[in-house]
Design an enzyme around this catalytic site. Sequence first.
Site, PDB file in Angstrom:
ATOM      1  N   LYS A  64       0.829  -1.192   0.072  1.00 51.64           N
ATOM      2  CA  LYS A  64       0.011  -0.098   0.092  1.00 51.64           C
ATOM      3  C   LYS A  64       0.910   1.291  -0.053  1.00 51.64           C
ATOM      4  O   LYS A  64       1.677   1.529   0.972  1.00 51.64           O
ATOM      5  CB  LYS A  64      -0.876  -0.009   1.224  1.00 51.64           C
ATOM      6  CG  LYS A  64      -1.987   1.198   1.210  1.00 51.64           C
ATOM      7  CD  LYS A  64      -1.220   2.402   2.012  1.00 51.64           C
ATOM      8  CE  LYS A  64      -2.005   3.647   1.606  1.00 51.64           C
ATOM      9  NZ  LYS A  64      -1.665   4.809   2.758  1.00 51.64           N
ATOM     10  N   GLY A  67      -0.726   8.550   0.955  1.00 56.02           N
ATOM     11  CA  GLY A  67      -0.416   9.583   1.867  1.00 56.02           C
ATOM     12  C   GLY A  67       0.761  10.297   1.740  1.00 56.02           C
ATOM     13  O   GLY A  67       1.226  10.779   0.670  1.00 56.02           O
ATOM     14  N   LYS A 277      -5.496   1.401   9.502  1.00 61.01           N
ATOM     15  CA  LYS A 277      -4.326   0.317   9.415  1.00 61.01           C
ATOM     16  C   LYS A 277      -4.147  -0.745  10.418  1.00 61.01           C
ATOM     17  O   LYS A 277      -3.798  -1.695  10.417  1.00 61.01           O
ATOM     18  CB  LYS A 277      -2.890   1.342   9.605  1.00 61.01           C
ATOM     19  CG  LYS A 277      -2.587   2.328   8.674  1.00 61.01           C
ATOM     20  CD  LYS A 277      -1.429   3.144   8.813  1.00 61.01           C
ATOM     21  CE  LYS A 277      -0.872   3.825   7.647  1.00 61.01           C
ATOM     22  NZ  LYS A 277      -1.962   5.009   7.447  1.00 61.01           N
TER      23      LYS A 277
END
Length: 278
Positions: A64, A67, A277
């Site tokens: 992933k 951000g 998360k």
Amino acid sequence: MRIPYLAKTVPGAWDSQRSKIELKIVPAEVKRQAQTFTAFDRVSVLSEALPYLQRFRGKTIVIKYGGAAMKDESLKGRVVTDLVLLATVGIRPVMVHGGGPEINSWLGKLGIEAVFKNGLRVTDGSTMDVVEMVLGGRVNKSLVTLIQQAGGRAVGLCGKDSDLILARQMVEKDIGFVGEVTSVAPELLTTLVEDNYIPVVASVASDGNGQALNVNADTAAGEIAAALRAEKLILMTDVAGVLRNKDDPSTILTRLDIRQCKELVDEGIIAGGMIPKA
């Protein structure tokens, strides 16, 4: 060349569909330090990495990316280079990405305020249009282009393609067109990685009736990793991990089970963007 980070992956507590997924949160700052590597350092890294390259050859790893780790263009280039290297040595990477900073930038240009609740973006109709445009278009295709410029073969997708990610709208939380993943159809991804492509998946899902839903990229990556029975799930971020005291790096928690995660959320230790998360 930073493959040893995979070697240092902390075993996670996720055991879904009998597939043990190990989780590592990789701070962006650690990657930046790799800029000081000499040629000798790189040879040493290769030597250290060899056993892990052999161990993970033919295995699927879900990464992933998003951000704050996407803000630095030079860092982005190094991440892509590492991704292509993994594919070159026979590891099967799948990239799942968000793009919060880019979304925020375009919302600002359009005069739309960015609002968050418990780490999730409040997504009204106008915001959803921007999210789909930015994630499925600009961010996704820029990553595909970078991978291909680095010598890899990439295919850009979002969760709407072939109903890869289906979700239901989280209406009870009053956050608009935000989805909770209900199913992942991994067949397309499996076909791509078996043919040596790198899938690049934007975290936009479908409700099954044509409505796009904004899905948290951490959550999407986790669900995709479970569906693929991936060997590892790696979350890239600009923080060291879950800290019992956010101001004390020595209080990092290297292993958590589901019960502990829930307790830490209730205590407010895991908060904001770290909630998905966990």
